[in-house]
Scaffold this motif. Structure first.
Motif, PDB file in Angstrom:
ATOM      1  N   ARG A  60       0.834  -1.207   0.000  1.00 56.52           N
ATOM      2  CA  ARG A  60       0.000   0.000   0.000  1.00 56.52           C
ATOM      3  C   ARG A  60       0.870   1.259   0.000  1.00 56.52           C
ATOM      4  NH1 ARG A  60      -5.344   0.466   0.994  1.00 56.52           N
ATOM      5  NH2 ARG A  60      -5.436  -1.660   1.850  1.00 56.52           N
ATOM      6  N   HIS A  61       1.935   1.261   0.815  1.00 62.31           N
ATOM      7  CA  HIS A  61       2.847   2.407   0.842  1.00 62.31           C
ATOM      8  C   HIS A  61       3.501   2.604  -0.525  1.00 62.31           C
ATOM      9  CE1 HIS A  61       3.161   1.806   5.406  1.00 62.31           C
ATOM     10  NE2 HIS A  61       2.608   2.978   5.224  1.00 62.31           N
ATOM     11  N   THR A  62       3.880   1.495  -1.153  1.00 62.03           N
ATOM     12  CA  THR A  62       4.526   1.562  -2.469  1.00 62.03           C
ATOM     13  C   THR A  62       3.598   2.208  -3.487  1.00 62.03           C
ATOM     14  OG1 THR A  62       5.659  -0.513  -1.916  1.00 62.03           O
ATOM     15  CG2 THR A  62       5.701   0.186  -4.226  1.00 62.03           C
TER      16      THR A  62
ATOM     17  N   SER B  25       2.896   5.907  -2.917  1.00 56.36           N
ATOM     18  CA  SER B  25       4.020   6.778  -3.271  1.00 56.36           C
ATOM     19  C   SER B  25       4.094   6.998  -4.778  1.00 56.36           C
ATOM     20  CB  SER B  25       5.335   6.213  -2.735  1.00 56.36           C
ATOM     21  OG  SER B  25       5.828   5.140  -3.523  1.00 56.36           O
ATOM     22  N   VAL B  26       3.664   6.017  -5.552  1.00 53.23           N
ATOM     23  CA  VAL B  26       3.604   6.195  -7.007  1.00 53.23           C
ATOM     24  C   VAL B  26       2.494   7.179  -7.358  1.00 53.23           C
ATOM     25  CG1 VAL B  26       3.199   5.037  -9.216  1.00 53.23           C
ATOM     26  CG2 VAL B  26       4.560   3.903  -7.453  1.00 53.23           C
ATOM     27  N   LEU B  27       1.358   7.042  -6.716  1.00 55.87           N
ATOM     28  CA  LEU B  27       0.246   7.962  -6.964  1.00 55.87           C
ATOM     29  C   LEU B  27       0.614   9.408  -6.651  1.00 55.87           C
ATOM     30  CD1 LEU B  27      -2.947   6.125  -5.642  1.00 55.87           C
ATOM     31  CD2 LEU B  27      -2.602   7.038  -7.954  1.00 55.87           C
ATOM     32  N   ARG B  28       1.469   9.605  -5.671  1.00 55.63           N
ATOM     33  CA  ARG B  28       1.825  10.964  -5.239  1.00 55.63           C
ATOM     34  C   ARG B  28       2.876  11.622  -6.127  1.00 55.63           C
ATOM     35  NH1 ARG B  28       1.633   8.724   0.085  1.00 55.63           N
ATOM     36  NH2 ARG B  28       3.897   8.525   0.068  1.00 55.63           N
ATOM     37  N   GLN B  29       3.439  10.887  -7.074  1.00 59.96           N
ATOM     38  CA  GLN B  29       4.514  11.465  -7.878  1.00 59.96           C
ATOM     39  C   GLN B  29       4.017  12.625  -8.735  1.00 59.96           C
ATOM     40  OE1 GLN B  29       7.962  10.653  -7.587  1.00 59.96           O
ATOM     41  NE2 GLN B  29       6.838   9.885  -5.795  1.00 59.96           N
ATOM     42  N   SER B  30       4.794  13.699  -8.752  1.00 56.97           N
ATOM     43  CA  SER B  30       4.434  14.881  -9.538  1.00 56.97           C
ATOM     44  C   SER B  30       4.619  14.644 -11.026  1.00 56.97           C
ATOM     45  CB  SER B  30       5.282  16.081  -9.093  1.00 56.97           C
ATOM     46  OG  SER B  30       6.675  15.796  -9.200  1.00 56.97           O
TER      47      SER B  30
ATOM     48  N   ASN C 238      10.428  -1.862  -5.557  1.00 60.46           N
ATOM     49  CA  ASN C 238      10.002  -3.093  -4.913  1.00 60.46           C
ATOM     50  C   ASN C 238       8.809  -2.864  -3.990  1.00 60.46           C
ATOM     51  OD1 ASN C 238      11.975  -4.584  -6.209  1.00 60.46           O
ATOM     52  ND2 ASN C 238      13.434  -4.452  -4.512  1.00 60.46           N
ATOM     53  N   SER C 239       8.091  -3.923  -3.712  1.00 60.78           N
ATOM     54  CA  SER C 239       6.838  -3.798  -2.966  1.00 60.78           C
ATOM     55  C   SER C 239       7.031  -3.523  -1.482  1.00 60.78           C
ATOM     56  CB  SER C 239       5.999  -5.069  -3.140  1.00 60.78           C
ATOM     57  OG  SER C 239       6.716  -6.211  -2.701  1.00 60.78           O
ATOM     58  N   ASP C 240       8.271  -3.508  -0.986  1.00 61.57           N
ATOM     59  CA  ASP C 240       8.519  -3.069   0.385  1.00 61.57           C
ATOM     60  C   ASP C 240       9.308  -1.755   0.420  1.00 61.57           C
ATOM     61  OD1 ASP C 240      10.777  -4.251  -0.637  1.00 61.57           O
ATOM     62  OD2 ASP C 240      11.159  -5.558   1.087  1.00 61.57           O
ATOM     63  N   ASP C 241       9.405  -1.079  -0.740  1.00 59.16           N
ATOM     64  CA  ASP C 241      10.056   0.227  -0.840  1.00 59.16           C
ATOM     65  C   ASP C 241       9.035   1.271  -1.281  1.00 59.16           C
ATOM     66  OD1 ASP C 241      12.337  -1.288  -0.377  1.00 59.16           O
ATOM     67  OD2 ASP C 241      12.951  -1.293  -2.477  1.00 59.16           O
ATOM     68  N   PHE C 242       9.425   2.538  -1.165  1.00 57.56           N
ATOM     69  CA  PHE C 242       8.546   3.593  -1.654  1.00 57.56           C
ATOM     70  C   PHE C 242       9.370   4.833  -1.975  1.00 57.56           C
ATOM     71  CE2 PHE C 242       8.418   3.431   2.987  1.00 57.56           C
ATOM     72  CZ  PHE C 242       8.712   4.726   3.374  1.00 57.56           C
ATOM     73  N   PHE C 243       8.832   5.688  -2.859  1.00 51.74           N
ATOM     74  CA  PHE C 243       9.512   6.928  -3.190  1.00 51.74           C
ATOM     75  C   PHE C 243       9.584   7.818  -1.947  1.00 51.74           C
ATOM     76  CE2 PHE C 243       7.959   5.964  -7.593  1.00 51.74           C
ATOM     77  CZ  PHE C 243       9.206   5.893  -8.189  1.00 51.74           C
ATOM     78  N   THR C 244      10.750   8.415  -1.724  1.00 53.45           N
ATOM     79  CA  THR C 244      10.951   9.234  -0.532  1.00 53.45           C
ATOM     80  C   THR C 244      10.125  10.511  -0.571  1.00 53.45           C
ATOM     81  OG1 THR C 244      13.187   8.356  -0.271  1.00 53.45           O
ATOM     82  CG2 THR C 244      12.691  10.420   0.855  1.00 53.45           C
TER      83      THR C 244
END
Length: 282
Positions: free
Chosen positions: A17-19, A22-27, A89-95
């Motif tokens: 879910r976090h991953t 974080s993709v959805l939030r990318q500008s 990866n599915s346990d990482d996310f964009f900072t």
């Protein structure tokens, strides 16, 4: 420039879910998001379906058995239609929300084949506290003979490079990412661009950060990668990176772990590592 982000997953319901968020939030908006799942049984796909409509057609996913993470990554490359491909990866996310935008801007401005930045690590139960900062700033091509590589979770590469130089070697179990970058950067001398920015947050405990056994497996795969690609190195040279890694950890403890920095016009550098740049021993 369309960017394909590939997320591989298997029973990742506690983190994916976090991953995805974080993709959805990318500008940066011109993305294709691919989720390649290994037939999860824990509700991962239910979460993926929950978010599908929010991507307005930009998300595609499959869920089927695979032969491991690198096989799944290769499936993602085969599905990709973007000009540029990267992996989250599915346990990482964009900072931060501009992580992808900064990487793509640097890639476009430089004209390089690939771009990479920095990552930081957190404990899986405390996502706000950085426990290690990995900077790719000091990376040079020749250092790959010593086991060094840029942070692969930040590595975004033009699709044509995969088409020209191949996919992940699935015979390597934990360090096929190193072999691929060795083949791309050291052997085939693609051009790269570095962005001085904390782009991706990684949880500790993955295949490459889970103790002594993982380091033994990485060491074994590194030696195979050198042999497969005809790169002159050996166990002693490869193991020497741990000395500098220990020094890095000591600096972190003494001076404090580096904080995330926003990029500005001077916060990226272009390092053209082309076939005409000599030996690469810069």
């Amino acid at each position: 420039m369309r960017v394909t982000i590939v997320t591989t997953s298997f029973n990742s319901s506690s983190t994916i879910r976090h991953t995805i968020e974080s993709v959805l939030r990318q500008s940066y908006a011109d993305i294709e998001y691919l989720i390649v799942d290994g037939k999860s049984t824990d509700g991962t796909i239910g979460i993926v379906r929950e978010y599908e409509s929010r991507f307005n057609g930009r998300l595609r996913w499959i869920s089927e058995p695979d032969k491991g993470i690198y096989d799944a990554m290769n499936k993602g490359i085969g599905m990709a239609t973007g000009d540029v491909i990267g992996f989250l990866n599915s346990d990482d996310f964009f900072t931060s929300s501009d992580s992808l935008e900064c990487l793509v801007n640097a890639l476009e401005r430089s004209g390089a084949d690939a771009v990479y930045g920095d990552v930081h690590y957190v404990q899986k139960d405390d996502l706000l506290r950085c426990v290690r900062y990995y900077s790719s700033e000091g990376f040079r091509r020749y250092k790959m003979r010593f086991g060094y590589m840029p942070a692969h979770p930040t590595f975004y590469c033009r699709r044509e490079i995969f088409e020209r130089h191949g996919l992940f070697d699935t015979s390597l179990k934990v360090a096929s990412d190193f072999e691929l970058l060795l083949r791309f950067i050291y052997v085939n001398r693609i051009s790269t661009c570095y962005v001085r920015k904390d782009c991706v947050t990684m949880r500790t405990g993955g295949a490459s950060t889970s103790g002594l056994s993982s380091h033994r497996a990485i060491f074994h795969d590194h030696l195979l990668a050198y042999k497969k690609n005809g790169v002159h190195s050996n166990g002693l040279l490869d193991a020497s990176r741990y000395i500098l890694k220990s020094a890095e950890l000591c600096r972190n403890k003494i001076y404090g772990i580096r904080k995330n920095r926003e990029i500005d016009s001077s916060d990226w550098s272009f390092d053209m590592l082309t076939a005409t740049s000599g030996s690469g021993e810069e």
